[in-house]
Design a protein around this motif. Structure first.
Motif, PDB file in Angstrom:
ATOM      1  N   GLY A  69       0.839  -1.189   0.000  1.00 54.66           N
ATOM      2  CA  GLY A  69       0.000   0.000   0.000  1.00 54.66           C
ATOM      3  C   GLY A  69       0.876   1.241   0.000  1.00 54.66           C
ATOM      4  N   LEU A  70       0.380   2.310  -0.593  1.00 56.07           N
ATOM      5  CA  LEU A  70       1.152   3.541  -0.714  1.00 56.07           C
ATOM      6  C   LEU A  70       0.461   4.693   0.003  1.00 56.07           C
ATOM      7  N   VAL A  71       1.257   5.480   0.716  1.00 55.30           N
ATOM      8  CA  VAL A  71       0.792   6.723   1.315  1.00 55.30           C
ATOM      9  C   VAL A  71       1.866   7.767   1.059  1.00 55.30           C
ATOM     10  N   GLY A  72       1.504   9.033   1.188  1.00 52.17           N
ATOM     11  CA  GLY A  72       2.518  10.055   0.955  1.00 52.17           C
ATOM     12  C   GLY A  72       2.105  11.407   1.480  1.00 52.17           C
ATOM     13  N   ALA A  73       3.102  12.174   1.909  1.00 56.97           N
ATOM     14  CA  ALA A  73       2.880  13.529   2.408  1.00 56.97           C
ATOM     15  C   ALA A  73       3.830  14.477   1.713  1.00 56.97           C
ATOM     16  N   SER A  74       3.323  15.664   1.387  1.00 57.67           N
ATOM     17  CA  SER A  74       4.107  16.651   0.667  1.00 57.67           C
ATOM     18  C   SER A  74       3.785  18.043   1.186  1.00 57.67           C
ATOM     19  N   ILE A  75       4.762  18.937   1.109  1.00 54.15           N
ATOM     20  CA  ILE A  75       4.500  20.326   1.495  1.00 54.15           C
ATOM     21  C   ILE A  75       3.706  21.049   0.416  1.00 54.15           C
ATOM     22  N   GLY A  76       3.651  20.493  -0.801  1.00 60.29           N
ATOM     23  CA  GLY A  76       2.912  21.106  -1.895  1.00 60.29           C
ATOM     24  C   GLY A  76       1.446  20.738  -1.878  1.00 60.29           C
ATOM     25  N   THR A  77       0.754  21.117  -2.954  1.00 64.59           N
ATOM     26  CA  THR A  77      -0.698  20.902  -3.027  1.00 64.59           C
ATOM     27  C   THR A  77      -1.078  19.607  -3.721  1.00 64.59           C
ATOM     28  N   GLY A  78      -0.099  18.916  -4.324  1.00 63.40           N
ATOM     29  CA  GLY A  78      -0.419  17.694  -5.057  1.00 63.40           C
ATOM     30  C   GLY A  78      -0.466  16.446  -4.209  1.00 63.40           C
TER      31      GLY A  78
END
Length: 201
Positions: A113-122
């Motif tokens: 499974g994939l999760v992700g966090a970014s400082i951007g809006t995408g």
């Protein structure tokens, strides 16, 4: 749930205080009874991929140790930032190492499974797309939904890197429930790669 499920989390960022490490830590905190989420920890010692480093088809010891932890887990969750419309080069390097020995690597038939966090809006959407393309080549069992794409992470984590956004935590609980079911059903269908001969024997 009739079986205990062991999940290994890999953070795609090597940065101290990574939001994606915080995301995995929150996932572990939300794990219900019968589900264990362990974090791989620091894997920065994995060298750049060079087939000259193979010893009779065996990767370096540090890679073997990581591969054995992946293989021992029922499922794998990767949390990665997005770099230049893709994933960090270090994470791709690690996955390439884990593809040895082909085709019977620790990634084959592994529920992922994939999760992700970014400082951007995408929210790492393009990075996860690139990661999915690689993981499909490795014959992993990829869960499609729910997507966990955490945008504007700077306001969703505190200064210590702890997730403070309750909506994201609710999404993580849903993700974890679905991934546990996905992993259990994969094992019930007899696709458990741990039933094969030991990876580096």
């Amino acid at each position: 749930m009739t079986r205990n499920v062991r999940i290994l989390g890999i953070c795609g960022s090597l940065r101290a205080g990574s939001y994606n490490h915080g995301l995995l830590s929150a996932l572990a905190e939300e794990a219900p009874a019968g589900v264990t989420v362990d974090l791989l920890g620091d894997w920065s010692g994995a060298p750049n991929l060079n087939v000259d480093l193979l010893d009779a088809g065996r990767p370096p010891a540090v890679v073997q140790e990581i591969a054995e932890r992946v293989r021992a887990a029922d499922g794998l969750v990767i949390a990665s930032p997005e770099y230049c419309n893709s994933i960090p080069g270090a994470l791709k390097n690690l996955l390439d190492w884990l593809s040895f020995p082909p085709p019977r690597s620790c990634l084959r038939f592994k529920p992922v499974g994939l999760v992700g966090a970014s400082i951007g809006t995408g929210g790492t959407a393009r990075g996860q797309t690139a990661l999915r393309n690689s993981l499909l080549f490795f014959d992993t069992m990829l869960m499609g939904r729910p997507e966990v794409l955490v945008a504007s992470s700077a306001v969703k984590f505190d200064e210590q890197g702890n997730l403070k956004d309750e909506e994201v935590r609710a999404l993580l609980r849903r993700f974890l429930a679905d991934f546990t079911e996905f992993t259990s059903s994969t094992l019930d269908r007899g696709l458990d790669p741990r039933d094969r001969e030991f990876l580096f024997s």
